[in-house]
Design a protein around this motif. Structure first.
Motif, PDB file in Angstrom:
ATOM      1  N   UNK A   1       0.808  -1.114  -0.182  1.00 18.78           N
ATOM      2  CA  UNK A   1       0.120   0.071  -0.208  1.00 18.78           C
ATOM      3  C   UNK A   1       0.772   1.336  -0.098  1.00 18.78           C
ATOM      4  N   UNK A   2       1.887   1.334   0.747  1.00 15.25           N
ATOM      5  CA  UNK A   2       2.564   2.364   1.019  1.00 15.25           C
ATOM      6  C   UNK A   2       3.543   2.601  -0.487  1.00 15.25           C
ATOM      7  N   UNK A   3       3.859   1.573  -1.154  1.00 12.60           N
ATOM      8  CA  UNK A   3       4.556   1.607  -2.486  1.00 12.60           C
ATOM      9  C   UNK A   3       3.776   2.226  -3.615  1.00 12.60           C
ATOM     10  N   UNK A   4       2.507   1.733  -3.564  1.00 16.25           N
ATOM     11  CA  UNK A   4       1.508   2.157  -4.263  1.00 16.25           C
ATOM     12  C   UNK A   4       1.332   3.764  -4.225  1.00 16.25           C
ATOM     13  N   UNK A   5       1.231   4.436  -3.041  1.00 14.84           N
ATOM     14  CA  UNK A   5       0.871   5.482  -2.664  1.00 14.84           C
ATOM     15  C   UNK A   5       2.284   6.479  -3.074  1.00 14.84           C
ATOM     16  N   UNK A   6       3.304   5.966  -2.710  1.00 15.40           N
ATOM     17  CA  UNK A   6       4.663   6.659  -3.465  1.00 15.40           C
ATOM     18  C   UNK A   6       4.718   6.703  -4.894  1.00 15.40           C
ATOM     19  N   UNK A   7       4.259   5.548  -5.755  1.00 12.14           N
ATOM     20  CA  UNK A   7       4.182   5.683  -7.053  1.00 12.14           C
ATOM     21  C   UNK A   7       3.335   6.710  -7.579  1.00 12.14           C
ATOM     22  N   UNK A   8       2.135   6.927  -6.997  1.00 10.16           N
ATOM     23  CA  UNK A   8       1.244   8.012  -7.328  1.00 10.16           C
ATOM     24  C   UNK A   8       1.734   9.179  -6.998  1.00 10.16           C
ATOM     25  N   UNK A   9       2.596   9.536  -6.051  1.00  9.99           N
ATOM     26  CA  UNK A   9       2.782  10.582  -5.845  1.00  9.99           C
ATOM     27  C   UNK A   9       4.069  11.054  -6.927  1.00  9.99           C
ATOM     28  N   UNK A  10       4.885  10.149  -7.214  1.00 14.67           N
ATOM     29  CA  UNK A  10       5.775  10.514  -8.107  1.00 14.67           C
ATOM     30  C   UNK A  10       5.482  10.681  -9.714  1.00 14.67           C
ATOM     31  N   UNK A  11       4.458  10.044  -9.730  1.00 12.74           N
ATOM     32  CA  UNK A  11       3.863  10.135 -11.260  1.00 12.74           C
ATOM     33  C   UNK A  11       2.929  11.234 -11.513  1.00 12.74           C
ATOM     34  N   UNK A  12       2.435  11.958 -10.158  1.00 17.05           N
ATOM     35  CA  UNK A  12       1.634  13.073 -10.313  1.00 17.05           C
ATOM     36  C   UNK A  12       2.501  14.277 -11.198  1.00 17.05           C
ATOM     37  N   UNK A  13       1.638  14.813 -12.247  1.00 12.71           N
ATOM     38  CA  UNK A  13       2.458  15.735 -13.018  1.00 12.71           C
ATOM     39  C   UNK A  13       1.841  17.319 -12.345  1.00 12.71           C
ATOM     40  N   UNK A  14       2.424  18.229 -13.210  1.00 16.40           N
ATOM     41  CA  UNK A  14       2.344  19.549 -12.933  1.00 16.40           C
ATOM     42  C   UNK A  14       0.932  20.025 -12.892  1.00 16.40           C
ATOM     43  N   UNK A  15       0.420  20.641 -12.295  1.00 20.62           N
ATOM     44  CA  UNK A  15      -1.099  21.300 -12.189  1.00 20.62           C
ATOM     45  C   UNK A  15      -1.459  21.660 -13.583  1.00 20.62           C
ATOM     46  N   UNK A  16      -2.408  21.325 -14.177  1.00 29.50           N
ATOM     47  CA  UNK A  16      -2.906  21.636 -15.508  1.00 29.50           C
ATOM     48  C   UNK A  16      -2.424  20.702 -16.935  1.00 29.50           C
ATOM     49  N   UNK A  17      -1.348  19.733 -16.284  1.00 30.83           N
ATOM     50  CA  UNK A  17      -1.008  19.080 -17.201  1.00 30.83           C
ATOM     51  C   UNK A  17      -1.224  17.682 -17.163  1.00 30.83           C
ATOM     52  N   UNK A  18      -1.325  17.054 -18.394  1.00 28.22           N
ATOM     53  CA  UNK A  18      -1.557  15.546 -18.493  1.00 28.22           C
ATOM     54  C   UNK A  18      -0.460  14.679 -17.713  1.00 28.22           C
ATOM     55  N   UNK A  19      -0.776  13.459 -17.009  1.00 29.90           N
ATOM     56  CA  UNK A  19       0.088  12.612 -16.536  1.00 29.90           C
ATOM     57  C   UNK A  19      -0.145  11.277 -16.869  1.00 29.90           C
ATOM     58  N   UNK A  20       0.902  10.449 -16.835  1.00 31.68           N
ATOM     59  CA  UNK A  20       0.514   8.944 -17.180  1.00 31.68           C
ATOM     60  C   UNK A  20       0.935   8.311 -15.777  1.00 31.68           C
ATOM     61  N   UNK A  21      -0.341   7.704 -15.458  1.00 32.75           N
ATOM     62  CA  UNK A  21      -0.236   6.776 -13.883  1.00 32.75           C
ATOM     63  C   UNK A  21      -0.352   5.376 -14.334  1.00 32.75           C
ATOM     64  N   UNK A  22       0.643   4.890 -13.691  1.00 34.93           N
ATOM     65  CA  UNK A  22       0.478   3.336 -13.480  1.00 34.93           C
ATOM     66  C   UNK A  22       0.054   2.862 -12.270  1.00 34.93           C
ATOM     67  N   UNK A  23      -0.909   1.702 -12.749  1.00 35.73           N
ATOM     68  CA  UNK A  23      -1.445   0.772 -11.746  1.00 35.73           C
ATOM     69  C   UNK A  23      -0.933  -0.676 -11.567  1.00 35.73           C
ATOM     70  N   UNK A  24       0.068  -0.948 -10.646  1.00 37.53           N
ATOM     71  CA  UNK A  24       0.690  -1.915 -10.570  1.00 37.53           C
ATOM     72  C   UNK A  24      -0.240  -3.400 -10.222  1.00 37.53           C
ATOM     73  N   UNK A  25      -1.562  -2.956 -10.232  1.00 35.89           N
ATOM     74  CA  UNK A  25      -2.674  -4.251  -9.745  1.00 35.89           C
ATOM     75  C   UNK A  25      -2.234  -4.962  -8.436  1.00 35.89           C
ATOM     76  N   UNK A  26      -1.708  -4.330  -7.609  1.00 34.79           N
ATOM     77  CA  UNK A  26      -1.416  -4.849  -6.337  1.00 34.79           C
ATOM     78  C   UNK A  26      -0.062  -5.573  -6.191  1.00 34.79           C
ATOM     79  N   UNK A  27       0.679  -5.456  -7.144  1.00 32.93           N
ATOM     80  CA  UNK A  27       1.925  -6.103  -7.164  1.00 32.93           C
ATOM     81  C   UNK A  27       3.137  -5.270  -7.476  1.00 32.93           C
TER      82      UNK A  27
END
Length: 419
Positions: A20-46
């Motif tokens: 759970x903590x790793x997934x949250x860290x991944x989301x924080x690191x992939x967050x783009x700048x405000x107003x810009x598109x970002x590509x998010x990766x879902x590791x499906x719990x693995x």
């Protein structure tokens, strides 16, 4: 002063409590700048989905104490080790002219691969609030220690050419050098099926035994070719290896087998394999405007309503989508490029049936067959960057020297397990 007191502990991932903590860290690191598109990766719990199929792998986390016995994961890194082709050399064969004392050495046209144990770094992440404190460097150094203990001679990583922080960390602080600049080519999966030129090209699905036989006998000298290719083509994520030949050569029904093909191949042919990334992770583009979403949806609706027009349409990338990855691409002959296009069309239609959003491939910058790979420029990356570092003093390839200083070949073999 608080930063100086911060103690960072690097340890191995505990999937039972860290996911759970790793997934949250991944989301924080992939967050783009405000107003810009970002590509998010879902590791499906693995968390180790991108490395678990490699022969040897490890995932480390960086953890700090935040008070009252609580801890926070502020960095992660993944690594794996395998044996690959680093270069090749011509075989020398002795030719007997009838006199046992009269031999001479002649250069044989065939090549033999020279292999090395290669480590790769994937998914290095440091929490945005803890960057600039040396955490990334500590993670890389500890992962390299594991590489060396397990016999790796080289380590490499891949990143986008405009990812300046990552390039600075690896080239300036960790002493990696820029090595190869392949291209990532991405084609959207349309609502309609793509024509595969079946009147001109026969597409034959090889058995896993045939696939590894073809790759070993025709591609084993390609740079980065994995010696455990048998494990790749037999993996459950591998959807198949497909050989394309002119229809006048033979069809799927008249396929003579691999030995016959290799002994007397048609003038032109091509091959590629299809890997199902959707079962490992999904992607999603966030931050798109309502107008952009509406425009994309409109193209999809029109394409579905009028499939015979074969209009390009934007896939549903604004919600989680999967992808298939094309690898092991190669071939010969004047029509090979056209055959590759048909094979890519076949892979597109497979991806469509799976409900995937895109088809991706990664090839050398100078790959002769890259023009046969359909792709959209705005979705693709014309120049990815691979950086490499020699980990040991002695060279496994002896007199051939340091792989990090070798010139690029025309092709390279991209392992689908690390895409």
């Amino acid at each position: 002063m608080e930063e100086e007191k911060m103690i960072v502990v690097i340890r191995e991932l505990n999937p039972n409590k860290d996911t759970k903590a790793v997934e949250e860290l991944e989301r924080m690191c992939e967050a783009g700048s405000s107003g810009k598109m970002s590509l998010f990766t879902d590791l499906l719990g693995d968390p180790i989905c991108r490395i678990r199929h490699s022969p040897s792998f490890l995932m480390l986390v960086a953890e700090i104490e935040i008070g009252y016995g609580s801890k926070e994961i502020v960095g992660i890194i993944r690594g794996c080790i395998k044996t690959v082709t680093s270069s090749s050399r011509k075989l020398n064969t002795r030719i007997n002219n009838g006199d046992d004392d009269d031999h001479h050495v002649a250069a044989n046209k065939s090549l033999t691969p020279i292999c090395t144990k290669l480590a790769s770094i994937l998914g290095l992440r440091v929490s945005p609030s803890h960057r600039g404190r040396g955490i990334g460097t500590k993670l890389v150094n500890q992962m390299e220690d594991w590489f060396i203990k397990n016999g790796a001679e080289y380590s490499y990583m891949a990143t986008e050419i405009d990812n300046k922080p990552s390039l600075h960390l690896f080239t300036k602080k960790c002493h990696y050098t820029k090595f190869r600049t392949p291209s990532i080519l991405v084609q959207p999966v349309f609502a309609h099926r793509v024509k595969t030129d079946r009147n001109q090209v026969a597409i034959i699905k090889l058995t896993p035994t045939e696939a590894q036989g073809l790759y070993r006998r025709r591609f084993s000298t390609t740079e980065f070719f994995p010696q455990d290719i048998d494990r790749i083509v037999n993996n459950k994520l591998n959807l198949g290896t497909y050989l394309g030949v002119p229809t006048q050569s033979y069809s799927a029904e008249s396929w003579p087998g691999l030995d016959k093909f290799l002994s007397d191949p048609p003038e032109s042919w091509a091959v590629l394999s299809v890997w199902n990334c959707k079962e490992a992770f999904t992607l999603e583009i966030k931050g798109a405007s309502r107008a952009r979403r509406l425009a994309a949806k409109t193209t999809r609706v029109v394409d579905k309503a009028l499939p015979w027009l074969r209009l390009p349409s934007v896939p549903q990338v604004f919600r989680p989508f999967g992808l298939v990855f094309l690898y092991g691409l190669g071939g010969e002959g004047p029509r090979a490029e056209r055959i590759v296009k048909s094979l890519c069309g076949h892979a597109h239609n497979m991806a469509r049936e799976l409900g995937c959003g895109v088809v991706a491939s990664e090839v050398a910058k100078q790959e002769p067959l890259r023009l046969g790979i359909p792709h959209w420029k705005r979705l693709s990356c014309p120049e990815d960057v691979w950086c490499i570092k020699r980990l040991v003093e002695d060279y496994g390839d002896g007199p051939l020297g340091d792989w990090t200083k070798s010139p690029p070949g025309l092709s390279l073999f991209v392992d689908p397990r690390e895409f």
